[in-house]
Motif scaffolding. Structure first.
Motif, short mmCIF file in Angstrom:
data_model
loop_
_atom_site.label_atom_id
_atom_site.label_comp_id
_atom_site.label_asym_id
_atom_site.label_seq_id
_atom_site.Cartn_x
_atom_site.Cartn_y
_atom_site.Cartn_z
N UNK A 1 0.83 -1.21 0.00
CA UNK A 1 0.00 0.00 0.00
C UNK A 1 0.87 1.26 0.00
N UNK A 2 1.90 1.26 0.85
CA UNK A 2 2.79 2.42 0.90
C UNK A 2 3.46 2.64 -0.45
N UNK A 3 3.90 1.55 -1.07
CA UNK A 3 4.63 1.70 -2.34
C UNK A 3 3.68 2.20 -3.43
N UNK A 4 2.51 1.55 -3.59
CA UNK A 4 1.65 1.96 -4.71
C UNK A 4 1.02 3.32 -4.49
N UNK A 5 0.86 3.73 -3.23
CA UNK A 5 0.27 5.04 -2.98
C UNK A 5 1.33 6.10 -2.80
N UNK A 6 2.59 5.72 -3.02
CA UNK A 6 3.70 6.66 -2.92
C UNK A 6 3.74 7.33 -1.54
N UNK A 7 3.55 6.54 -0.49
CA UNK A 7 3.61 7.09 0.86
C UNK A 7 4.96 6.74 1.47
N UNK A 8 5.71 7.76 1.86
CA UNK A 8 7.00 7.53 2.50
C UNK A 8 7.34 8.73 3.36
N UNK A 9 8.09 8.50 4.46
CA UNK A 9 8.35 9.60 5.39
C UNK A 9 9.03 10.80 4.73
N UNK A 10 9.85 10.56 3.71
CA UNK A 10 10.55 11.67 3.08
C UNK A 10 9.75 12.19 1.86
N UNK A 11 8.53 11.71 1.72
CA UNK A 11 7.71 12.12 0.58
C UNK A 11 7.38 13.60 0.61
N UNK A 12 7.40 14.21 -0.57
CA UNK A 12 7.02 15.63 -0.66
C UNK A 12 5.66 15.68 -1.33
N UNK B 1 -8.15 7.65 -4.90
CA UNK B 1 -7.53 6.36 -5.19
C UNK B 1 -6.85 5.82 -3.92
N UNK B 2 -6.12 6.70 -3.25
CA UNK B 2 -5.43 6.30 -2.02
C UNK B 2 -6.44 5.91 -0.94
N UNK B 3 -7.51 6.69 -0.83
CA UNK B 3 -8.54 6.35 0.17
C UNK B 3 -9.14 5.00 -0.12
N UNK B 4 -9.32 4.71 -1.41
CA UNK B 4 -9.92 3.43 -1.78
C UNK B 4 -9.02 2.26 -1.34
N UNK B 5 -7.72 2.39 -1.63
CA UNK B 5 -6.78 1.36 -1.15
C UNK B 5 -6.75 1.32 0.37
N UNK B 6 -6.79 2.51 0.96
CA UNK B 6 -6.71 2.64 2.41
C UNK B 6 -7.86 1.90 3.10
N UNK B 7 -9.06 2.06 2.52
CA UNK B 7 -10.23 1.39 3.09
C UNK B 7 -10.07 -0.12 3.01
N UNK B 8 -9.53 -0.61 1.89
CA UNK B 8 -9.30 -2.05 1.75
C UNK B 8 -8.28 -2.52 2.78
N UNK B 9 -7.20 -1.72 2.93
CA UNK B 9 -6.17 -2.09 3.90
C UNK B 9 -6.79 -2.18 5.30
#
Lengths: 175, 458
Positions: A117-128, B214-222
């Motif tokens: 999830x973090x990878x596909x949503x591009x979520x990372x602590x150093x993310x801008x 899109x992120x919320x949608x994945x987030x809800x699944x997670x």
């Protein structure tokens, strides 16, 4: 996908208005890049035409990996590498292996899924993050429309947004 | 679309708007620490320091400093361990099980209870680690390392090893679940921040969250899948903890009723601790509109249900001891109720079986002061339950010449005090620097609770 630079933003106050607006804007032929909300709006992925998240399948596959890993580890250690009779049980006492197998399955499924999830949503602590409007995380829903990816003129798009119930229509430029 | 019947009581009162939610919750993170908070923090740090001395002596001189003897080889350490793990059950139960059952009232209380879970599990882990005597060698003993590292491979037949896997998995999955929930709220604080330092810190903590659909949608699944995984997990943890006893041959421990009985007891004590903490947080942070009397009442109902299960389990255990015809088993139970530890047994019975039954009266279960007092009584009772199970089953050994009593030393007390210091220090830090209520989730129910007329006329 490279991100655009020139946006028109429709700001909405209410999630029900937003849902109807998304349908109206899409029907008018305007391409929506993304809709940003302070909380998960149920059913928004359907009206935006998004596919169901496949992360549950990822979780299943990671879970199966955990199951296999745990059983391989325990059978390898207690059954093959150093067989010993403990408490009169077999070299490979499957019932004794169930708790650890279960825990490893859950552990890998959770961590694997969240990592994906973090990878596909591009979520990372150093993310801008690209913040379209600072009120998205507070109380506004924002519909972002990339002008360069739409054939319609800016004025037409703004008109569509206004008639869809947007409380504000703003321009946003990124470098 | 979502439809809600009119008779349902709103979950958030006071006519809050979305912006009010951000103000009320994130505002607490931004304001300067209050004097009350600093005093509370000072007390918990004092406990941590005083208890830290006992921990240091235990590590330096060994567990001989505790009151254990050769008959009672497990006492306060494992009592406290099971007690803390039990408390650590409510958070994940609230966030996972209630999510699967679509119980929206969980939304105002899940954040703080999950935090409590994580801190309680850390406190619990202190005890087996310290009881190793030489915890720095724990890696060789508890982790599956090759024989060349010293001893043999770990023994996967041992419930103590299952516990290592269960507790560490529970801790890490709960932590992830909690953190996933925090990400959107950290983004709210990041976007509200006015100074550079907090913007940078909460920016990093929010992982660059933007709130895209899109992120919320994945987030809800997670969230949903994590809830599905955490539900059997939360039930498995205390089941496996109960195996530490149930798979042994000690009369009083060797019973098949232990897994469900321990799980019910864990939820019982966990909800009691959630109430103790939330009633204080609610008062201090003026969260009466978010944690309403309805929330308190619903939690009290869970306490009646689980408390009654625990009560039935006590009686069943006693009945089965008699019905089994095993003299050692019968003696163990008669000795619990009438032997030298009768006071512990009857404290347990009073606190756990009688006190929660008071919640059958609506006046009592909707009364904040009564709830607060009973929530503490329940946790005292649950501590005695573990003490009774552990110490009374051990102290009358098979040979009367080995019979002994257990007397805790100051170091036993000190290590317990240390975990209280740790727990409250962590909880107060959480209450100050993290949003205590899940803002994003609460915002999603602001409308559904019938505050504003909606277009579809719900």
């Amino acid at each position: 996908m490279s991100q655009g630079t020139n946006y028109v933003l429709g700001v909405y106050e209410d999630e029900d208005v937003l849902m109807d607006a998304i349908t109206a804007v899409r029907e008018s032929g305007v391409k929506i890049e993304e809709v940003y909300s302070p909380f998960p709006v149920h059913g928004i992925d359907d009206v935006l035409g998004y596919k169901r998240s496949w992360l549950s399948i990822a979780a299943f596959l990671f879970g199966i990996t955990g199951t296999c890993l745990a059983l391989t580890m325990m059978i390898g250690m207690m059954g093959i590498d150093w067989p010993m009779i403990i408490g009169g049980k077999d070299y490979i006492p499957i019932p004794s292996f169930i708790p650890v197998t279960f825990e490893m399955t859950v552990l890998l499924a959770s961590f694997g899924m969240v990592g994906t999830f973090f990878v596909i949503s591009n979520l990372k602590p150093w993310g801008k993050p690209r913040i379209y409007d600072i009120r998205i995380t507070d109380d506004k829903h924002v519909m972002a429309i990339d002008l360069d990816r739409n054939d319609k003129s800016e004025a037409d798009i703004k008109k569509v947004l206004q008639s869809s119930g947007a409380s504000e229509v703003n321009n946003k430029k990124f470098d | 679309m979502h439809a809600e019947s009119e008779v349902r009581i709103p979950l958030v009162t006071g006519g809050k708007t979305l912006h009010d939610v951000s103000e009320d919750i994130a505002g607490r993170v931004e304001q300067k620490p209050t004097v009350t908070w600093m005093l509370a923090m000072a007390v918990s740090l004092a406990l941590l320091l005083a208890g830290g001395y006992a921990v240091a002596i235990t590590l330096w001189d060994g567990i001989g400093m505790w009151g254990l003897n050769k008959t009672v080889g497990w006492a306060w350490d494992i009592t406290n361990f099971v007690w803390w793990v039990g408390i650590g059950h409510a958070g994940t139960l609230i966030s996972a099980v209630l999510l699967l059952f679509r119980q929206r009232w969980r939304m105002s209380i899940n954040r703080a209870s999950e935090a409590m879970t994580i801190f309680a599990v850390i406190c619990a882990a202190m005890f087996p680690v310290l009881h190793m005597g030489r915890p720095w060698l724990g890696f060789y003993w508890a982790l599956p390392l090759p024989n060349t590292f010293g001893s043999l491979w770990v023994n996967f037949n041992s419930p103590l090893l299952w516990d290592v896997f269960a507790i560490s998995t529970y801790f890490s999955v709960s932590l992830v679940f909690w953190y996933i929930g925090l990400i959107p709220d950290f983004a709210t604080i990041r976007d509200r921040a006015t100074n550079k330092i907090s913007k940078a810190i909460y920016g990093a903590l929010s992982f660059g969250w933007t709130g895209g659909a899109k992120t919320w949608s994945h987030y809800e699944t997670v969230s949903l899948v994590l809830a599905g995984l955490a539900t059997p997990l939360v039930l498995s943890v205390h089941t496996i903890v109960s195996f530490d006893f149930a798979t042994s041959v000690i009369p009083g421990w060797h019973t098949t009723i232990f897994p469900p009985y321990f799980v019910a007891g864990a939820i019982f004590s966990g909800f009691a601790m959630v109430l103790t903490l939330l009633l204080v947080t609610r008062k201090a942070y003026k969260l009466e509109d978010y944690i309403t009397i309805q929330h308190i009442e619903l939690m009290n109902i869970i306490i009646i249900v689980t408390g009654s299960i625990v009560g039935i389990a006590y009686i069943t255990e006693f009945f089965i001891a008699w019905y089994s015809g095993v003299e050692a088993e019968q003696y163990a139970f008669i000795n619990r109720a009438t032997g030298p530890y009768w006071w512990a047994y009857w404290s347990m019975m009073t606190c756990n079986v009688i006190s929660p039954q008071l919640f059958w009266f609506k006046k009592i279960r909707t009364n904040i002061a009564a709830t607060f007092v009973i929530s503490i009584i329940v946790n005292i009772g649950m501590w005695f339950e573990r003490f009774v199970i552990i110490v009374t089953s051990l102290h009358r050994d098979y040979l009367p010449s080995s019979w002994a009593m257990f007397y805790p030393t100051w170091y036993d007390v000190g290590v317990y005090v240390f975990t209280f210091g740790l727990f409250f220090t962590a909880f107060f830090l959480f209450a100050k620097f993290f949003p205590v209520i899940n803002m994003a989730e609460v915002k999603s129910i602001i409308k559904a609770t019938g505050q504003k007329p909606t277009k579809s006329g719900n």
